[in-house]
Design a protein around this motif. Sequence first.
Motif, PDB file in Angstrom:
ATOM      1  N   GLN A  77      31.407  40.101  30.656  1.00  0.00           N
ATOM      2  CA  GLN A  77      30.387  39.080  30.866  1.00  0.00           C
ATOM      3  C   GLN A  77      29.839  38.448  29.590  1.00  0.00           C
ATOM      4  OE1 GLN A  77      27.322  40.465  33.619  1.00  0.00           O
ATOM      5  NE2 GLN A  77      28.760  41.920  34.495  1.00  0.00           N
ATOM      6  N   GLY A  78      30.224  38.926  28.429  1.00  0.00           N
ATOM      7  CA  GLY A  78      29.856  38.278  27.185  1.00  0.00           C
ATOM      8  C   GLY A  78      28.397  38.398  26.802  1.00  0.00           C
ATOM      9  N   TYR A 100      33.621  32.730  34.071  1.00  0.00           N
ATOM     10  CA  TYR A 100      33.927  31.496  34.791  1.00  0.00           C
ATOM     11  C   TYR A 100      32.657  30.764  35.169  1.00  0.00           C
ATOM     12  CZ  TYR A 100      32.521  33.460  39.310  1.00  0.00           C
ATOM     13  OH  TYR A 100      31.797  33.996  40.340  1.00  0.00           O
ATOM     14  N   LYS A 101      31.546  31.492  35.342  1.00  0.00           N
ATOM     15  CA  LYS A 101      30.277  30.848  35.672  1.00  0.00           C
ATOM     16  C   LYS A 101      29.803  29.986  34.510  1.00  0.00           C
ATOM     17  CE  LYS A 101      28.569  34.333  38.941  1.00  0.00           C
ATOM     18  NZ  LYS A 101      27.482  35.307  39.213  1.00  0.00           N
ATOM     19  N   ASP A 102      29.970  30.495  33.271  1.00  0.00           N
ATOM     20  CA  ASP A 102      29.570  29.711  32.099  1.00  0.00           C
ATOM     21  C   ASP A 102      30.405  28.450  31.983  1.00  0.00           C
ATOM     22  OD1 ASP A 102      27.776  31.702  31.509  1.00  0.00           O
ATOM     23  OD2 ASP A 102      29.124  32.721  30.124  1.00  0.00           O
ATOM     24  N   ILE A 103      31.717  28.587  32.190  1.00  0.00           N
ATOM     25  CA  ILE A 103      32.615  27.437  32.087  1.00  0.00           C
ATOM     26  C   ILE A 103      32.269  26.402  33.146  1.00  0.00           C
ATOM     27  CG2 ILE A 103      35.022  26.698  32.262  1.00  0.00           C
ATOM     28  CD1 ILE A 103      35.787  29.517  31.230  1.00  0.00           C
ATOM     29  N   LEU A 104      31.987  26.879  34.359  1.00  0.00           N
ATOM     30  CA  LEU A 104      31.613  25.964  35.436  1.00  0.00           C
ATOM     31  C   LEU A 104      30.315  25.253  35.104  1.00  0.00           C
ATOM     32  CD1 LEU A 104      32.239  24.924  38.303  1.00  0.00           C
ATOM     33  CD2 LEU A 104      30.933  26.854  39.201  1.00  0.00           C
ATOM     34  N   VAL A 132      25.936  26.358  25.711  1.00  0.00           N
ATOM     35  CA  VAL A 132      24.646  26.930  25.349  1.00  0.00           C
ATOM     36  C   VAL A 132      24.697  28.417  25.674  1.00  0.00           C
ATOM     37  CG1 VAL A 132      23.632  26.486  27.617  1.00  0.00           C
ATOM     38  CG2 VAL A 132      22.142  26.731  25.632  1.00  0.00           C
ATOM     39  N   ASP A 133      24.039  29.224  24.844  1.00  0.00           N
ATOM     40  CA  ASP A 133      24.068  30.660  25.087  1.00  0.00           C
ATOM     41  C   ASP A 133      23.475  30.955  26.456  1.00  0.00           C
ATOM     42  OD1 ASP A 133      24.276  33.520  23.797  1.00  0.00           O
ATOM     43  OD2 ASP A 133      22.363  33.431  24.846  1.00  0.00           O
ATOM     44  N   PRO A 134      24.209  31.627  27.338  1.00  0.00           N
ATOM     45  CA  PRO A 134      23.744  31.828  28.715  1.00  0.00           C
ATOM     46  C   PRO A 134      22.507  32.717  28.822  1.00  0.00           C
ATOM     47  CG  PRO A 134      25.770  33.047  28.314  1.00  0.00           C
ATOM     48  CD  PRO A 134      25.572  32.155  27.136  1.00  0.00           C
ATOM     49  N   LYS A 183      19.053  31.412  30.477  1.00  0.00           N
ATOM     50  CA  LYS A 183      18.524  32.070  31.671  1.00  0.00           C
ATOM     51  C   LYS A 183      17.107  32.611  31.466  1.00  0.00           C
ATOM     52  CE  LYS A 183      19.629  35.704  35.056  1.00  0.00           C
ATOM     53  NZ  LYS A 183      20.652  36.706  35.483  1.00  0.00           N
ATOM     54  N   TYR A 184      16.843  33.182  30.282  1.00  0.00           N
ATOM     55  CA  TYR A 184      15.597  33.934  30.118  1.00  0.00           C
ATOM     56  C   TYR A 184      14.551  33.263  29.228  1.00  0.00           C
ATOM     57  CZ  TYR A 184      17.913  37.829  32.397  1.00  0.00           C
ATOM     58  OH  TYR A 184      18.555  38.622  33.325  1.00  0.00           O
TER      59      TYR A 184
END
Length: 382
Positions: free
Chosen positions: A52-53, A91-95, A276-278, A282-283
């Motif tokens: 998940q990186g 894949y969520k980040d890429i999407l 952008v850093d996920p 998110k937080y």
Amino acid sequence: MSSCDTNSESTGDTYYRIFKELLSSANIQINGNRPFDIRIKNPNIYKRIVQQGSLALGESYMDGWWECDQLDVFFHLALAAKLNQEMPKSYKDILYIIIGRLINFQSRSRSLIVGKEHYNLGNDLFRMMLDPYMQYSCGYWKDAKTLEEAQLAKMKMICDKLQLKPGMKLLDIGCGWGGLAAYAAENYGVSVTGITISTEQVLIGKERCAGLDVIILNQDYRDLNSKYDRIVSVGMFEHVGPTNYSTYFKIVSRNLNPDGLFLLQTIGCNRSEDYVDPWIEKYIFPNGRIPSIRYIGESSEPYLIVENWHSMGPHYDTTLMAWHERFIAAWPTLQHNYSEHFYRMFVFYLNACAGAFRARHLQLWQILFSIKGVEGGLHYLY
């Protein structure tokens, strides 16, 4: 070697080996003895991070799965070694990147999210972590020894660059808690209008600026329609987003008198990327984007002329570490209103950002613009 290391290697744990090799390239050890090495509390962390990186790196720290005594050094080493380029993107980040090119994540309605989720966290937190003027942006540490001195020096530098004179009208886009507006009105005799989309900031801003020639408004920059001698925007452009950059500069030019000056202070990135850093997304700063030189240049070119470009990224490292020190000192008081999970999130955020500026992964720019160019140019000693 710890039992955790022995067990992982003896079972041929692929995730462990990948993570270990990744950190080794940055001179970071798993369960090492140095303060910037990481100590593993949950062996499931290897699979979680490899799959998940960076999102998992931050979330697993918040969950207490790993510890590090000097997180700022850990991130400095990791980013200097460009480990962020090796970390997998789910894949969520890429999407999200693809969708971000089609959808305006910084629309009027979505722009309110960061005000609600970050800047409205609580005035108690920011009062205790920041300087007396509550400047939530990079200070100027050239001759400063304390956070208060650095922020006063930053505000003076901004006002001097803008060549403020008594009677001028100054617009502060993203005015925060009104610190810069109050300072400019008190020390330069200008009339200030400050706008922010944070209700908590409006409350403090009005309180701070009571009795001064300052108006603090809860307003979106897209609704601006007046004329000012000078415009300033500090730490707000990161929330504008590439889709809106051109609109932003068009609105600035529309509201600036022909002989006026506009100073933009913004965090910057080294490459023109949509990523952008996920974890930060998110937080910490929902819908935020860090601009590049190319993004700023291309979007401002039709409307404004660059008079001065000042790079001062290393000053943000010092600022963030000062905030971290004050946050830690204030925690015994703050902990009654915030969870341990929040504490670990904020510690991670401040140290990760400090390490990013130290590694020159992130930049900080002050850019001075004019409408038609200043004859003879502008010259500063900063």
